[in-house]
Design a protein around this motif. Structure first.
Motif, PDB file in Angstrom:
ATOM      1  N   VAL A  92       0.833  -1.203   0.000  1.00  0.00           N
ATOM      2  CA  VAL A  92       0.000   0.000   0.000  1.00  0.00           C
ATOM      3  C   VAL A  92       0.873   1.261   0.000  1.00  0.00           C
ATOM      4  CG1 VAL A  92      -1.796   1.286   1.235  1.00  0.00           C
ATOM      5  CG2 VAL A  92      -1.938  -1.216   1.074  1.00  0.00           C
ATOM      6  N   ALA A  93       1.932   1.266   0.773  1.00  0.00           N
ATOM      7  CA  ALA A  93       2.824   2.432   0.818  1.00  0.00           C
ATOM      8  C   ALA A  93       3.430   2.721  -0.551  1.00  0.00           C
ATOM      9  CB  ALA A  93       3.926   2.212   1.856  1.00  0.00           C
ATOM     10  N   ARG A  94       3.844   1.688  -1.257  1.00  0.00           N
ATOM     11  CA  ARG A  94       4.498   1.874  -2.560  1.00  0.00           C
ATOM     12  C   ARG A  94       3.548   2.359  -3.649  1.00  0.00           C
ATOM     13  NH1 ARG A  94       9.799   0.057  -2.830  1.00  0.00           N
ATOM     14  NH2 ARG A  94      10.473  -0.999  -0.925  1.00  0.00           N
ATOM     15  N   VAL A  97      -2.282 -11.151   5.789  1.00  0.00           N
ATOM     16  CA  VAL A  97      -2.958  -9.891   6.073  1.00  0.00           C
ATOM     17  C   VAL A  97      -3.247  -9.181   4.754  1.00  0.00           C
ATOM     18  CG1 VAL A  97      -2.682  -7.600   7.120  1.00  0.00           C
ATOM     19  CG2 VAL A  97      -1.945  -9.651   8.373  1.00  0.00           C
ATOM     20  N   VAL A  98      -4.515  -8.831   4.551  1.00  0.00           N
ATOM     21  CA  VAL A  98      -4.916  -8.114   3.336  1.00  0.00           C
ATOM     22  C   VAL A  98      -5.392  -6.697   3.653  1.00  0.00           C
ATOM     23  CG1 VAL A  98      -5.434 -10.262   2.112  1.00  0.00           C
ATOM     24  CG2 VAL A  98      -7.275  -9.056   3.315  1.00  0.00           C
ATOM     25  N   GLY A  99      -5.483  -6.375   4.942  1.00  0.00           N
ATOM     26  CA  GLY A  99      -5.877  -5.035   5.344  1.00  0.00           C
ATOM     27  C   GLY A  99      -5.668  -4.859   6.838  1.00  0.00           C
ATOM     28  N   TRP A 100      -5.658  -3.616   7.290  1.00  0.00           N
ATOM     29  CA  TRP A 100      -5.457  -3.334   8.707  1.00  0.00           C
ATOM     30  C   TRP A 100      -6.099  -1.997   9.058  1.00  0.00           C
ATOM     31  CZ3 TRP A 100      -1.937  -2.208   4.998  1.00  0.00           C
ATOM     32  CH2 TRP A 100      -1.468  -0.888   4.956  1.00  0.00           C
ATOM     33  N   CYS A 101      -6.338  -1.818  10.334  1.00  0.00           N
ATOM     34  CA  CYS A 101      -6.778  -0.539  10.879  1.00  0.00           C
ATOM     35  C   CYS A 101      -6.239  -0.460  12.303  1.00  0.00           C
ATOM     36  CB  CYS A 101      -8.304  -0.437  10.870  1.00  0.00           C
ATOM     37  SG  CYS A 101      -8.934   1.166  11.428  1.00  0.00           S
ATOM     38  N   ASP A 102      -5.655   0.668  12.645  1.00  0.00           N
ATOM     39  CA  ASP A 102      -5.114   0.827  13.992  1.00  0.00           C
ATOM     40  C   ASP A 102      -5.362   2.238  14.493  1.00  0.00           C
ATOM     41  OD1 ASP A 102      -2.735   2.536  13.191  1.00  0.00           O
ATOM     42  OD2 ASP A 102      -2.160   0.687  12.171  1.00  0.00           O
ATOM     43  N   LEU A 112      -5.091  -4.014   0.757  1.00  0.00           N
ATOM     44  CA  LEU A 112      -4.438  -4.367  -0.505  1.00  0.00           C
ATOM     45  C   LEU A 112      -5.387  -4.101  -1.672  1.00  0.00           C
ATOM     46  CD1 LEU A 112      -2.625  -7.710   0.407  1.00  0.00           C
ATOM     47  CD2 LEU A 112      -1.619  -5.438   0.118  1.00  0.00           C
ATOM     48  N   PRO A 113      -4.859  -3.658  -2.811  1.00  0.00           N
ATOM     49  CA  PRO A 113      -5.709  -3.274  -3.947  1.00  0.00           C
ATOM     50  C   PRO A 113      -6.752  -4.323  -4.346  1.00  0.00           C
ATOM     51  CG  PRO A 113      -3.427  -2.696  -4.396  1.00  0.00           C
ATOM     52  CD  PRO A 113      -3.427  -3.460  -3.104  1.00  0.00           C
ATOM     53  N   THR A 114      -6.386  -5.577  -4.377  1.00  0.00           N
ATOM     54  CA  THR A 114      -7.303  -6.642  -4.804  1.00  0.00           C
ATOM     55  C   THR A 114      -8.520  -6.771  -3.897  1.00  0.00           C
ATOM     56  OG1 THR A 114      -5.376  -7.834  -5.607  1.00  0.00           O
ATOM     57  CG2 THR A 114      -7.385  -9.112  -5.357  1.00  0.00           C
ATOM     58  N   TYR A 115      -8.402  -6.340  -2.657  1.00  0.00           N
ATOM     59  CA  TYR A 115      -9.461  -6.551  -1.672  1.00  0.00           C
ATOM     60  C   TYR A 115     -10.270  -5.294  -1.375  1.00  0.00           C
ATOM     61  CZ  TYR A 115      -7.094 -10.934  -1.266  1.00  0.00           C
ATOM     62  OH  TYR A 115      -6.536 -12.154  -1.571  1.00  0.00           O
ATOM     63  N   ARG A 116     -10.011  -4.214  -2.101  1.00  0.00           N
ATOM     64  CA  ARG A 116     -10.778  -2.984  -1.893  1.00  0.00           C
ATOM     65  C   ARG A 116     -12.179  -3.129  -2.499  1.00  0.00           C
ATOM     66  NH1 ARG A 116      -5.614   0.477  -3.638  1.00  0.00           N
ATOM     67  NH2 ARG A 116      -4.447   0.088  -1.717  1.00  0.00           N
ATOM     68  N   GLY A 117     -13.107  -2.398  -1.940  1.00  0.00           N
ATOM     69  CA  GLY A 117     -14.470  -2.402  -2.461  1.00  0.00           C
ATOM     70  C   GLY A 117     -15.283  -3.626  -2.070  1.00  0.00           C
ATOM     71  N   LYS A 118     -14.824  -4.378  -1.083  1.00  0.00           N
ATOM     72  CA  LYS A 118     -15.512  -5.597  -0.654  1.00  0.00           C
ATOM     73  C   LYS A 118     -16.058  -5.491   0.768  1.00  0.00           C
ATOM     74  CE  LYS A 118     -12.417  -8.392  -3.540  1.00  0.00           C
ATOM     75  NZ  LYS A 118     -13.254  -8.481  -4.700  1.00  0.00           N
TER      76      LYS A 118
END
Length: 175
Positions: free
Chosen positions: A32-34, A73-78, A98-104
């Motif tokens: 995600v950072a890149r 891990v495909v996503g996080w929140c802290d 991660l891009p593939t898992y957005r919008g779900k």
């Protein structure tokens, strides 16, 4: 954090972060950072620093949840509590998917779990900055109760381009 992992429609489990997630979290953070579009960092910190951050979050009782699929891990929140005692009622939210898992729907599930844990941990205010061109994130934050507090002009400079950010906050005692 004693929340049990919960499955969702995409097959991801939303769970409090644990030491076993650190390597995978580090990889997701780096992806995600890149992208150079959503985070202040342009690449993940070195793995030892990421490990120290996560273990510190766990030790301090700061809420940090991950979305996990097949042990990755495909996503996080802290939410990191502010250091100064006079600001200890405040926390700063960070998240990524991660891009593939957005919008779900993972972002909403992650933020809801993390905000619930923050409220239970005694936070009164959660704040964040979001780049003003990130309309999907802004919409999510507003849906869960964040309000806009102002514009941070030239908040970031990525590849020579200045990006403004929107400062947002959520108050638990006003929900």
């Amino acid at each position: 954090m004693d929340a049990a992992p919960s499955p969702n429609a995409s097959g991801a489990r939303i769970a409090p972060i644990a030491a076993t997630h650190i390597d995978s979290f580090h990889r997701a953070l780096d992806v995600v950072a890149r992208e150079k579009k959503y985070l202040s960092m342009l690449e993940a910190t070195p793995l030892p620093e990421t490990r120290e951050f996560v273990m510190g979050m766990i030790a301090k009782g700061n809420p940090q949840f991950v979305a996990v699929i097949a042990d990755e891990v495909v996503g996080w929140c802290d939410i990191s509590r502010h250091f100064f005692p006079s600001h200890a009622h405040r926390g700063r939210l960070g998240m990524g998917i991660l891009p593939t898992y957005r919008g779900k729907g993972l972002g909403r599930q992650l933020i809801n779990a993390t905000l619930k844990a923050a409220q239970e941990a005694g936070f009164a205010r959660v704040e964040l900055d979001v780049y003003e061109d990130n309309s999907r994130a802004i919409a999510l934050y507003e849906k869960v109760g964040f309000t806009r507090e102002g514009i941070i002009r030239r908040a970031a400079r990525i590849d020579g381009r200045f990006i403004d950010a929107i400062g947002m906050a959520l108050f638990f005692d006003e929900s």
